[in-house]
Design a protein around this motif. Structure first.
Motif, PDB file in Angstrom:
ATOM      1  N   LEU A 108      20.127   1.364  -4.456  1.00 29.48           N
ATOM      2  CA  LEU A 108      19.281   1.733  -5.592  1.00 29.48           C
ATOM      3  C   LEU A 108      17.803   1.564  -5.265  1.00 29.48           C
ATOM      4  N   VAL A 109      17.460   0.432  -4.653  1.00 30.92           N
ATOM      5  CA  VAL A 109      16.061   0.156  -4.314  1.00 30.92           C
ATOM      6  C   VAL A 109      15.598   1.077  -3.185  1.00 30.92           C
ATOM      7  N   GLY A 110      16.487   1.376  -2.233  1.00 29.20           N
ATOM      8  CA  GLY A 110      16.121   2.208  -1.093  1.00 29.20           C
ATOM      9  C   GLY A 110      15.688   3.607  -1.475  1.00 29.20           C
ATOM     10  N   ARG A 111      16.119   4.085  -2.642  1.00 26.77           N
ATOM     11  CA  ARG A 111      15.740   5.424  -3.073  1.00 26.77           C
ATOM     12  C   ARG A 111      14.253   5.547  -3.416  1.00 26.77           C
ATOM     13  N   LEU A 112      13.568   4.428  -3.498  1.00 26.95           N
ATOM     14  CA  LEU A 112      12.129   4.458  -3.798  1.00 26.95           C
ATOM     15  C   LEU A 112      11.295   4.762  -2.563  1.00 26.95           C
ATOM     16  N   ARG A 113      11.940   4.985  -1.409  1.00 21.63           N
ATOM     17  CA  ARG A 113      11.216   5.230  -0.153  1.00 21.63           C
ATOM     18  C   ARG A 113      10.186   6.357  -0.287  1.00 21.63           C
ATOM     19  N   ARG A 114      10.470   7.400  -1.052  1.00 25.03           N
ATOM     20  CA  ARG A 114       9.590   8.555  -1.120  1.00 25.03           C
ATOM     21  C   ARG A 114       8.258   8.250  -1.799  1.00 25.03           C
ATOM     22  N   PHE A 115       8.158   7.079  -2.420  1.00 28.80           N
ATOM     23  CA  PHE A 115       6.908   6.715  -3.079  1.00 28.80           C
ATOM     24  C   PHE A 115       5.971   5.920  -2.159  1.00 28.80           C
ATOM     25  N   PHE A 116       6.199   5.988  -0.830  1.00 31.09           N
ATOM     26  CA  PHE A 116       5.380   5.235   0.125  1.00 31.09           C
ATOM     27  C   PHE A 116       4.697   6.163   1.139  1.00 31.09           C
ATOM     28  N   PRO A 117       3.776   7.016   0.682  1.00 36.38           N
ATOM     29  CA  PRO A 117       3.015   7.856   1.612  1.00 36.38           C
ATOM     30  C   PRO A 117       1.948   7.018   2.343  1.00 36.38           C
ATOM     31  N   PRO A 118       1.162   7.626   3.267  1.00 33.80           N
ATOM     32  CA  PRO A 118       0.170   6.860   4.040  1.00 33.80           C
ATOM     33  C   PRO A 118      -0.835   6.074   3.203  1.00 33.80           C
ATOM     34  N   VAL A 119      -1.257   6.582   2.060  1.00 34.26           N
ATOM     35  CA  VAL A 119      -2.240   5.840   1.267  1.00 34.26           C
ATOM     36  C   VAL A 119      -1.648   4.522   0.768  1.00 34.26           C
ATOM     37  N   VAL A 120      -0.338   4.497   0.547  1.00 37.14           N
ATOM     38  CA  VAL A 120       0.343   3.275   0.105  1.00 37.14           C
ATOM     39  C   VAL A 120       0.574   2.342   1.284  1.00 37.14           C
ATOM     40  N   THR A 121       1.137   2.869   2.376  1.00 41.44           N
ATOM     41  CA  THR A 121       1.423   2.013   3.533  1.00 41.44           C
ATOM     42  C   THR A 121       0.146   1.473   4.157  1.00 41.44           C
ATOM     43  N   GLY A 122      -0.930   2.258   4.145  1.00 43.21           N
ATOM     44  CA  GLY A 122      -2.210   1.768   4.671  1.00 43.21           C
ATOM     45  C   GLY A 122      -2.720   0.575   3.888  1.00 43.21           C
ATOM     46  N   CYS A 123      -2.588   0.635   2.565  1.00 46.53           N
ATOM     47  CA  CYS A 123      -2.984  -0.504   1.719  1.00 46.53           C
ATOM     48  C   CYS A 123      -2.127  -1.731   2.027  1.00 46.53           C
ATOM     49  N   ILE A 124      -0.831  -1.518   2.184  1.00 46.40           N
ATOM     50  CA  ILE A 124       0.089  -2.631   2.416  1.00 46.40           C
ATOM     51  C   ILE A 124      -0.223  -3.318   3.738  1.00 46.40           C
ATOM     52  N   VAL A 125      -0.404  -2.545   4.813  1.00 47.95           N
ATOM     53  CA  VAL A 125      -0.688  -3.135   6.118  1.00 47.95           C
ATOM     54  C   VAL A 125      -2.006  -3.898   6.096  1.00 47.95           C
ATOM     55  N   THR A 126      -3.020  -3.327   5.467  1.00 48.77           N
ATOM     56  CA  THR A 126      -4.314  -4.005   5.385  1.00 48.77           C
ATOM     57  C   THR A 126      -4.198  -5.324   4.639  1.00 48.77           C
ATOM     58  N   VAL A 127      -3.467  -5.318   3.537  1.00 48.64           N
ATOM     59  CA  VAL A 127      -3.287  -6.546   2.755  1.00 48.64           C
ATOM     60  C   VAL A 127      -2.490  -7.584   3.538  1.00 48.64           C
ATOM     61  N   ILE A 128      -1.498  -7.127   4.327  1.00 49.19           N
ATOM     62  CA  ILE A 128      -0.731  -8.063   5.158  1.00 49.19           C
ATOM     63  C   ILE A 128      -1.666  -8.867   6.043  1.00 49.19           C
ATOM     64  N   GLY A 129      -2.585  -8.174   6.733  1.00 46.20           N
ATOM     65  CA  GLY A 129      -3.522  -8.867   7.617  1.00 46.20           C
ATOM     66  C   GLY A 129      -4.482  -9.766   6.865  1.00 46.20           C
ATOM     67  N   LEU A 130      -5.050  -9.259   5.781  1.00 48.82           N
ATOM     68  CA  LEU A 130      -6.015 -10.055   5.009  1.00 48.82           C
ATOM     69  C   LEU A 130      -5.358 -11.286   4.402  1.00 48.82           C
ATOM     70  N   GLN A 131      -4.102 -11.152   3.970  1.00 54.14           N
ATOM     71  CA  GLN A 131      -3.402 -12.277   3.364  1.00 54.14           C
ATOM     72  C   GLN A 131      -3.139 -13.393   4.369  1.00 54.14           C
ATOM     73  N   LEU A 132      -3.045 -13.038   5.663  1.00 57.59           N
ATOM     74  CA  LEU A 132      -2.752 -14.024   6.696  1.00 57.59           C
ATOM     75  C   LEU A 132      -3.995 -14.737   7.221  1.00 57.59           C
ATOM     76  N   PHE A 133      -5.175 -14.226   6.941  1.00 60.62           N
ATOM     77  CA  PHE A 133      -6.394 -14.850   7.457  1.00 60.62           C
ATOM     78  C   PHE A 133      -6.533 -16.325   7.067  1.00 60.62           C
ATOM     79  N   PRO A 134      -6.257 -16.710   5.801  1.00 62.31           N
ATOM     80  CA  PRO A 134      -6.372 -18.139   5.463  1.00 62.31           C
ATOM     81  C   PRO A 134      -5.484 -19.034   6.317  1.00 62.31           C
ATOM     82  N   VAL A 135      -4.316 -18.525   6.727  1.00 59.69           N
ATOM     83  CA  VAL A 135      -3.427 -19.299   7.602  1.00 59.69           C
ATOM     84  C   VAL A 135      -4.109 -19.532   8.945  1.00 59.69           C
ATOM     85  N   ALA A 136      -4.704 -18.476   9.503  1.00 58.83           N
ATOM     86  CA  ALA A 136      -5.387 -18.593  10.793  1.00 58.83           C
ATOM     87  C   ALA A 136      -6.579 -19.539  10.694  1.00 58.83           C
TER      88      ALA A 136
END
Length: 445
Positions: free
Chosen positions: A124-152
């Motif tokens: 059921l959740v996997g069917r949401l894949r089509r809602f992840f175009p580059p503008v969405v994945t680009g935001c996610i990847v950027t946030v992943i890195g920024l969220q990890l900076f405090p750890v570093a």
């Protein structure tokens, strides 16, 4: 017909696989044992039970990683993803474990039930894949890195709780590791460049120990051998409220995992289909159900691993599968794990800054391919997503007064990035761009 094997599926020479796999394991080891350490302290477990908890968490992390990377039947996304215990489960696990009449056996039962729920909910959740175009994945990847900076930054300052946090020796070691990684990437051979982080960690650790930062007390107390086995704390207890609580945690993790699968697929330049996402979510569910039997916790992709894939340029999923195997081995020999855990925090800081920085760069690179000039909605999507997703990182107290059940959603920058970017893109852009891409791919095939 082009039958060239994708870099993700390439099998490298044995020696290179083991060395690179060791590098992945070293980077993720501290995060892998952090959750069981926190939980054991909160539940006041004995030193012997704490050792068992760490070993089982590490062992199950290795099994989960191999399942996710190598793939078995309809399980596993088959990407270079290292699995680890989800930090979002810490609060609920402690709350369940300290509840009267429930205890740690209730934690195990809740994790098993929530894992089974994920197995059935994955399609059921996997069917949401089509809602992840580059503008969405680009935001996610950027946030992943920024969220990890405090750890570093925390590592660079000497680690949490350091009496002289931010002292010059700590920062000097961090700078040294970063410079070694840069120098190797500039002047090293291709094989040596792949090991830049590992070499930087070794050099930084040696210098840090010479400066008196090494602490090997835990090594002498760690046992040589331990064998994780099911139901160490007794047969699991299945209670409605704990199970419902853990299901909420797993729903959050499914949303986050789906975003990570698609985002990492973009980084390694491999199309991730709806079926790939479903297989990945199924693997998370199965791994979590197994983990509950071994007194471990729910599993999710480790974001620290993403930076290493980008920095080395080695995209083979089999390298990460080897790191999962190594984690299983280390779980059986706690003394080796104690040596790895003694890596000075300042050395990890230099490696973290390098790895997490390139994750942000990868996110920016993805966003650079998005049409901002002719589509003003994309500017709004990125702006609102970044502003919202960084709240848990920059001002975590903002959501403190929100209901308790919302905290797993609101305290994860990646989950917020997924939710906000997907909703805004669906409202403003619709799914036209993604449909076009899928159609093109079907015609090409």
């Amino acid at each position: 017909m082009n039958t060239a094997r994708h870099p993700v599926d390439q099998v490298l020479p044995k020696r290179q696989m083991i060395t690179l796999g060791l590098q992945h394991m070293l980077v993720a080891y501290i995060g892998a044992i952090a959750v069981p350490l926190i939980v054991a302290s909160a539940l006041k477990l004995s030193p012997a039970d704490t050792t068992i908890l760490i070993s089982t968490a590490l062992f199950c992390s290795g099994v989960s990683t191999m399942l996710q990377t190598a793939g078995v039947w309809r399980f596993g996304v088959r990407l270079p993803i290292l699995q680890g215990v989800a930090f979002s489960s810490v609060g609920p696990v402690i709350a369940i474990g300290t509840s009267p009449g429930v205890g740690f056996r209730g934690v195990c039962g809740a994790v098993i039930a929530a894992g089974v729920f994920t197995l059935f909910a994955a399609p059921l959740v996997g069917r949401l894949r089509r809602f992840f175009p580059p503008v969405v994945t680009g935001c996610i990847v950027t946030v992943i890195g920024l969220q990890l900076f405090p750890v570093a930054y925390e590592w660079a300052g000497g680690g949490r709780g350091s009496a002289q946090f931010g002292a010059l020796p700590f920062l000097s070691v961090t700078l040294l590791v970063a410079l070694v990684i840069l120098a190797i990437n500039r002047f090293g051979t291709p094989f040596v460049r792949n090991l830049a982080v590992l070499i930087g960690l070794v050099v930084g650790s040696v210098v840090a120990c010479l400066l008196g930062m090494g602490n090997f007390t835990n090594v002498s107390h760690a046992p040589w051998l331990t064998v994780p086995y099911p139901f160490h704390f007794g047969m699991p207890v299945f209670s409605f409220v704990p199970i419902l609580t853990m299901i909420v945690v797993m729903v959050v993790q499914m949303v986050e995992s789906m975003g990570l699968f698609v985002a990492i697929g973009g980084i390694v330049e491999k199309d991730i289909s709806e079926e790939d996402v479903i297989r990945g979510l199924r693997a998370n569910g199965l791994a979590s159900a197994i983990a509950g039997m071994f007194a471990a916790f729910p599993f999710i992709a480790f974001m620290e691993n993403v930076g290493l894939v980008i920095l080395t340029g080695v995209r083979s999923r089999w390298v990460v599968a080897i790191s999962g195997l190594l984690m299983c081995v280390v779980a059986l020999v706690p003394k080796i794990g104690a040596v790895v855990a003694s890596t000075p925090a300042a050395a990890l800081g230099g490696a973290g800054i390098a790895m997490f920085g390139v994750v942000v760069a990868a996110g920016v690179q993805t966003l650079a391919k998005v049409d901002f000039e002719n589509n003003r909605y994309n500017v709004l999507i990125v702006g609102f997503t970044m502003a919202t997703a960084l709240i848990p990182v920059m001002a975590p107290q903002v959501f403190k007064q929100m209901p308790e059940w919302t905290q797993p959603f609101l305290q994860s920058g990646v989950v917020l990035a997924c939710l906000v970017s997907v909703v805004l893109n669906a409202l403003l852009n619709g799914a036209h761009e993604d449909i076009a891409v899928d159609t093109h791919r079907m015609v090409r095939e």
